[in-house]
Design an enzyme around this catalytic site. Structure first.
Site, PDB file in Angstrom:
ATOM      1  CG  ASP A   1      -1.983   1.060   1.223  1.00  0.00           C
ATOM      2  OD1 ASP A   1      -2.299   1.585   0.136  1.00  0.00           O
ATOM      3  OD2 ASP A   1      -2.507   1.393   2.308  1.00  0.00           O
TER       4      ASP A   1
ATOM      5  CD  GLU B   1      -0.505   5.326  -4.247  1.00  0.00           C
ATOM      6  OE1 GLU B   1      -0.068   5.652  -3.134  1.00  0.00           O
ATOM      7  OE2 GLU B   1      -1.187   4.311  -4.450  1.00  0.00           O
TER       8      GLU B   1
ATOM      9  CG  ASP C   1      -8.524   4.022  -0.141  1.00  0.00           C
ATOM     10  OD1 ASP C   1      -8.292   2.809  -0.012  1.00  0.00           O
ATOM     11  OD2 ASP C   1      -7.836   4.912   0.396  1.00  0.00           O
TER      12      ASP C   1
END
Ligand code: MIG
Length: 672
Positions: free
Chosen positions: A308, A311, A423
């Protein structure tokens, strides 16, 4: 045919693995402009052209009529106006009179104007004219995608347990929390294969640690769960906590494996652990080092992970936070501020701290001894974190499959792991978005994918939970996940819906012989798991338009209900099919429907499955986990062809090792 055109000095993204010689001259389609200001590809779109692709992106299956930007971002609000998401999947297929694939192999921000400025115009632009463009021509969209898949390398294949159901929630903390979740599923007779561990399992959000108070004997706990058929699947975040004495931090600093500022010091940004460093996963040595850290958990018996915040997400950098405080300090001394200052400096200043372009332009990677500024290769970061793990598992668990998926990705990282769609929210619009994203994500190579079922943010409702599951039961990754503070949404919480929810989860397991075979075919033969109807029926104008039904493998079509309070939906059949209207594996009705438009009833506790002529779907008895599934005792659901027969090519293996090639994995099941 695939042609490759090179512009400037492309960065080697390793998205494409097949050696393809560069062509000279101009591509057969479009016009290209390059200059010191950047690169632009443009071409006309014919009235009937559909544009597929871009993988994880907003809006419909057909991307026409909007602008999309690949510039990976941690933004959890996926409203229709958003242009960028967590991933960069720069492959599109223009399908109409001709079928044309375009892959823009470029590691940074790139913009796809697909009929946004003008409906008949496609324009792809990026800031630097250093890239490779692949142009693929083929007989059909399927053919173009197959050729593309062949050059980007085989998609990641997870272990079979990963096709079971996984329960997750941001907020599970202690061993007791996890035990309760498992026990309640078992008590409610809901099948379960995985429970996900979100960041709270860690010790102060330190990667590769486990909170010692909450998990006094972690290995023991892992094996105890496994005895019950449940794998614990921990999260790993990209940011490594800055803390004296934390070995991952110390080692990374000593060896110079973190991203650096211009002055050579280690870059720091803040994420969940507080001040953090970012492993330089673009540097092969640092990547191997970071990957080897997963061993701390595989040594405890862990067989799967999710990556997670890669980015990478940045809440703020210390420098920018300080500058913001200083500007607030200055403003606070004024008697009055003008509205521009309030919105620009106060509100905008605070929001602008997160994922700031200036921060991404302030740190560097070390690639083959060259210093590369992060923003120039930004979209490769998350995928290379996945690659770090994937490459490490090949060393740590040779010959075994390890579950792995990531939030951020680029084409290339599909070889190392799957992705989840980030999400989403507990809204009906996001259920439709899930349906529409699946085929596009998969044609970009990401086969093992799914969205957070029930929705991640906001409060879900019992009917949304059920309707979403009725689609989710077909997606390779099937996980119920929610954010901290939202309504509790484990399936056993919905008393009124529980019987129906249970039947749907059991239906998933009963369909696994078909779903797993379909996945393995897609991975091993570069074909598709989900695809748009227009792929198989390009000459049928009504089929080409369909945005909310999907073909699933060779023999099935799904048409999920995604509207609240609807007990049916419009379905278009490009050919006659047999409808299975299913309440449970033992309770369904069937009807042979002719080609054409239909309104098909589908009560809240029903799911629609259409079988195509000549095809069969092997159905097993449901089981409480994949290990218990008996795929020898099968019934066939089938739609006979005009000769009265129907077939299915079925794939079986041990689900754990990577010996995919053996011919004995395959058999043909026939019903007469
Ligand atoms: O800033 O780990 O997308 O699945 O539950 C939020 C907490 C960080 C974002 C992930 C989500 C996860 C959450 N994470």
């Amino acid at each position: 045919m695939i042609q490759k055109y090179l512009y400037g000095v492309p960065f080697d993204t390793e998205s494409v693995v097949a050696p393809i010689p560069a062509s000279q001259g101009e591509p057969p389609v479009g016009t290209i402009k390059t200059s010191e200001f950047g690169f632009c590809f443009a071409c006309l779109l014919a009235e009937g052209d559909r544009v597929y692709g871009l993988g994880e992106a907003n809006r419909g299956i057909n991307k026409r009529g909007f602008v999309y930007v690949s510039d990976n971002v941690d933004d959890g609000l996926h409203t229709e106006n958003k242009q960028r998401m967590y991933a960069a999947h720069n492959f599109i297929v223009i399908s109409g009179q001709q079928n044309l694939g375009l892959f823009f192999d470029y590691p940074a921000r790139i913009r796809f104007d697909i009929g946004f400025t003008r409906r008949d115009w496609l324009e792809v632009t990026c800031e630097r004219a250093d890239l490779a463009l692949y142009v693929i021509t083929g007989d059909s969209a399927c053919d173009v995608v197959k050729q593309f898949r062949a050059i980007i390398g085989r998609s990641y294949i997870p272990p079979k347990f990963a096709f079971g159901f996984g329960q997750s929630r941001y907020g599970y903390k202690t061993q007791a929390d996890f035990e309760e979740v498992v026990a309640k599923h078992r008590q409610a007779h809901i099948p379960l294969d995985m429970v996900y561990m979100d960041i709270d399992y860690m010790d102060h959000y330190k990667d590769f640690t486990v909170n010692p108070e909450n998990f006094p004997d972690f290995s023991g706990f892992v094996s105890k769960m496994k005895e019950q058929g449940v794998r614990l699947v921990p999260i790993i975040d990209a940011g490594v906590k800055e803390e004296a004495g934390y070995s991952v931090c110390n080692e990374g600093k000593e060896k110079g494996y973190f991203c650096k500022r211009a002055d050579g010091t280690d870059f720091e940004g803040t994420v969940w652990p507080g001040w953090s460093h970012f492993p330089d996963v673009l540097n092969p040595e640092a990547r191997a080092w970071f990957g080897s850290q997963y061993r701390a958990l595989t040594d405890c018996g862990i067989e799967g992970f999710w990556n997670d915040m890669n980015e990478p997400a940045l809440f703020y950098s210390p420098e920018r936070l300080k500058a913001f405080f200083e500007s607030m300090d200055e403003l606070s001394r004024k008697d009055n501020i003008v509205q521009d200052e309030f919105f620009g400096k106060v509100v905008g200043g605070a929001l602008g701290l997160m994922n700031a372009p200036e921060d991404y332009a302030s740190f560097y990677h070390d690639v083959d001894g060259q210093r590369v500024r992060h923003d120039r290769v930004h979209n490769l970061y998350g995928g290379n974190m996945t690659r770090a793990a994937g490459e490490a598992f090949a060393r740590l668990r040779p010959g075994r499959r390890t579950l792995l998926y990531s939030r951020s990705s680029f084409i290339g990282s599909h070889r190392y792991g799957g992705i989840w769609l980030g999400d989403n929210a507990s809204t009906w619009a996001q259920l439709l978005a899930n349906i529409q994203m699946m085929p596009n994500v998969q044609l970009c190579g990401f086969l093992y994918t799914g969205a957070d079922l029930c929705g991640f943010s906001y409060d879900t409702t019992p009917d949304l939970a059920l309707r979403w599951l009725e689609f989710g039961l077909f997606t390779p990754l099937m996980r119920n996940h929610a954010t901290d503070g939202s309504r509790m949404q484990e399936y056993y919480r919905f008393a009124d819906m529980l019987p129906a929810l249970r039947k749907m989860l059991r239906l998933r397991y009963a369909l696994l012989p078909y779903l797993y075979s379909t996945f393995m075919k897609a991975a091993l033969e570069d074909t598709s798991y989900f695809r748009p109807l227009g792929f198989d029926f390009p000459a049928d104008p009504d089929a080409r338009e369909v945005q909310d039904q999907l073909l699933l493998g060779e023999g099935v079509m799904v048409a999920p209900v995604y509207t609240q309070n609807a007990s049916g939906r419009h379905v278009y059949l490009p050919e006659a099919m047999k409808l299975y209207r299913i309440r449970s594996v033992d309770d369904y009705d069937t009807e042979l429907l002719p080609a054409g438009h239909h309104y098909v009833r589908c009560a809240l506790d029903e799911v629609l499955l259409f079988i195509r002529p000549g095809h069969a779907v092997p159905v097993a008895r449901p089981a409480s986990c994949t290990a218990q599934l008996d795929d020898t005792a099968l019934t066939l659901w089938a739609c006979p062809d005009e000769n009265g027969s129907a077939r299915c090519r079925m794939y079986t293996d041990d689900g754990e090792t990577s010996d995919f090639a053996a011919p004995e994995h395959w058999k043909v099941l026939e019903s007469n």
